[in-house]
Design an enzyme around this catalytic site. Structure first.
Site, PDB file in Angstrom:
ATOM      1  N   ASP A  43       0.810  -1.211   0.000  1.00  0.00           N
ATOM      2  CA  ASP A  43       0.000   0.000   0.000  1.00  0.00           C
ATOM      3  C   ASP A  43       0.848   1.268   0.000  1.00  0.00           C
ATOM      4  O   ASP A  43       0.427   2.301  -0.542  1.00  0.00           O
ATOM      5  CB  ASP A  43      -0.930   0.001   1.213  1.00  0.00           C
ATOM      6  N   GLY A  44       2.030   1.203   0.600  1.00  0.00           N
ATOM      7  CA  GLY A  44       2.914   2.363   0.581  1.00  0.00           C
ATOM      8  C   GLY A  44       3.306   2.751  -0.828  1.00  0.00           C
ATOM      9  O   GLY A  44       3.261   3.931  -1.201  1.00  0.00           O
ATOM     10  N   ASN A 113      -5.426   9.133   1.225  1.00  0.00           N
ATOM     11  CA  ASN A 113      -5.913   8.449   2.417  1.00  0.00           C
ATOM     12  C   ASN A 113      -6.506   9.428   3.423  1.00  0.00           C
ATOM     13  O   ASN A 113      -7.689   9.375   3.717  1.00  0.00           O
ATOM     14  CB  ASN A 113      -4.777   7.667   3.095  1.00  0.00           C
ATOM     15  N   ASP A 143      -4.719  13.910  21.243  1.00  0.00           N
ATOM     16  CA  ASP A 143      -3.434  13.686  20.572  1.00  0.00           C
ATOM     17  C   ASP A 143      -3.454  14.254  19.164  1.00  0.00           C
ATOM     18  O   ASP A 143      -2.409  14.628  18.617  1.00  0.00           O
ATOM     19  CB  ASP A 143      -3.119  12.197  20.512  1.00  0.00           C
ATOM     20  N   THR A 154     -10.313   2.977   5.991  1.00  0.00           N
ATOM     21  CA  THR A 154      -9.925   1.669   6.547  1.00  0.00           C
ATOM     22  C   THR A 154      -8.472   1.657   7.016  1.00  0.00           C
ATOM     23  O   THR A 154      -7.965   0.605   7.404  1.00  0.00           O
ATOM     24  CB  THR A 154     -10.115   0.551   5.497  1.00  0.00           C
ATOM     25  N   TYR A 156      -5.575   4.577   8.952  1.00  0.00           N
ATOM     26  CA  TYR A 156      -5.387   5.202  10.260  1.00  0.00           C
ATOM     27  C   TYR A 156      -6.735   5.525  10.909  1.00  0.00           C
ATOM     28  O   TYR A 156      -6.941   5.371  12.118  1.00  0.00           O
ATOM     29  CB  TYR A 156      -4.548   6.468  10.074  1.00  0.00           C
ATOM     30  N   ASN A 157      -7.682   5.962  10.103  1.00  0.00           N
ATOM     31  CA  ASN A 157      -9.008   6.290  10.605  1.00  0.00           C
ATOM     32  C   ASN A 157      -9.651   5.123  11.347  1.00  0.00           C
ATOM     33  O   ASN A 157     -10.235   5.294  12.424  1.00  0.00           O
ATOM     34  CB  ASN A 157      -9.901   6.727   9.439  1.00  0.00           C
ATOM     35  N   LEU A 158      -9.550   3.934  10.791  1.00  0.00           N
ATOM     36  CA  LEU A 158     -10.130   2.755  11.432  1.00  0.00           C
ATOM     37  C   LEU A 158      -9.407   2.421  12.733  1.00  0.00           C
ATOM     38  O   LEU A 158     -10.037   2.065  13.731  1.00  0.00           O
ATOM     39  CB  LEU A 158     -10.084   1.564  10.470  1.00  0.00           C
ATOM     40  N   SER A 159      -8.083   2.564  12.732  1.00  0.00           N
ATOM     41  CA  SER A 159      -7.317   2.319  13.953  1.00  0.00           C
ATOM     42  C   SER A 159      -7.690   3.307  15.059  1.00  0.00           C
ATOM     43  O   SER A 159      -7.590   2.985  16.248  1.00  0.00           O
ATOM     44  CB  SER A 159      -5.808   2.416  13.663  1.00  0.00           C
TER      45      SER A 159
END
Length: 254
Positions: A43-44, A113, A143, A154, A156-159
């Protein structure tokens, strides 16, 4: 089949070996001349590729040769051109971020993203959030906070316990990162045309960075985020494994 393709690879042995094998097997050209970019990595690399070719009207077909492959297809060398010819197309639009830093300089970046603000020190950030010129959160102690596209919902948002957005939905996710006050605020779902302004309160005492995908600006005072309606990138996915199906499947993963 007269599709002009170019192969690019992530900086790992598996991706580089795959590129050499595929270039021996299939006719290819340079990325500048190609109609379709075949990205070999995770993905990167896909995000880097989307940014690299965002203004060139090229379709991107990824195959997983990295650690994560949510934005890629499975890797297989057989029948590659036939797979590409049958692939389903998904058009995605990035966010446009404009950031003002404490030195008075303005900065711009795109994000497929998400755009997020994050504290730089042990001090929590204090942020003020406005939507379409109206202050909706006068003080968020946290934070950080992020604005995510359906593609990024799906990640960072999901995390951060934000909502997963259907890939074709005209929506954005606004999600706090470790909110302290108000502790129970879980964020908001916004229309895609929303204009989000995030102001840093006490920037000298509580410095904050802003990140658009992989581009970071430190010591920001104000960040404006909105969807860029003038540019888009086309991603290609194998039938039955398109991005909409993957985003839907994530909602039933446990």
């Amino acid at each position: 089949m007269s599709i002009k393709v170019a192969f690019i690879a992530a900086d790992n042995d598996s991706a580089r070996r795959a590129r050499r094998r595929l270039m021996r097997r299939y006719p290819s050209t340079t990325p500048e001349e190609a109609e379709i970019i075949i990205a070999l990595g995770g993905d990167g690399l896909m995000l880097q590729t989307l940014h690299r070719f965002v203004s060139q009207q090229k379709a991107i077909y990824g195959m997983n040769r990295g650690s994560l492959g949510f934005l890629t297809n499975s890797y297989a060398e057989e029948g590659l051109l036939e797979r590409i010819a049958k692939a389903e197309r998904t058009e995605i639009r990035p966010l446009r971020m404009q950031a003002l830093t404490r030195d008075g300089n303005g900065h711009r970046a795109l994000a497929f993203n998400d755009v997020y603000l994050l504290r730089e020190t042990f001090q929590t950030a204090k942020l003020r959030i406005s939507i379409d010129g109206i202050v909706r959160m006068s003080e968020l102690i946290c934070d950080g906070v992020l604005v995510a596209t359906p593609v990024g919902s799906t990640a960072y948002n999901l995390s951060a316990h934000g909502p997963i957005l259907p890939i074709n939905s005209p929506l954005l996710a606004l999600t706090p990162i470790s909110a302290f006050r108000p502790r129970r605020w879980r964020g908001a779902i916004l229309p895609q045309q929303a204009k989000v302004r995030i102001e840093v309160i006490e920037p000298d005492k509580r410095p904050v960075s802003a990140v658009a995908d992989h581009t970071e600006f430190r010591d920001v005072m104000q960040v404006d985020v909105e969807q860029d309606t003038e540019v888009s990138v086309t991603m290609l996915f194998d039938p039955g494994h398109n991005l909409a199906d993957r985003v839907l499947a994530e909602q039933f993963f446990y």
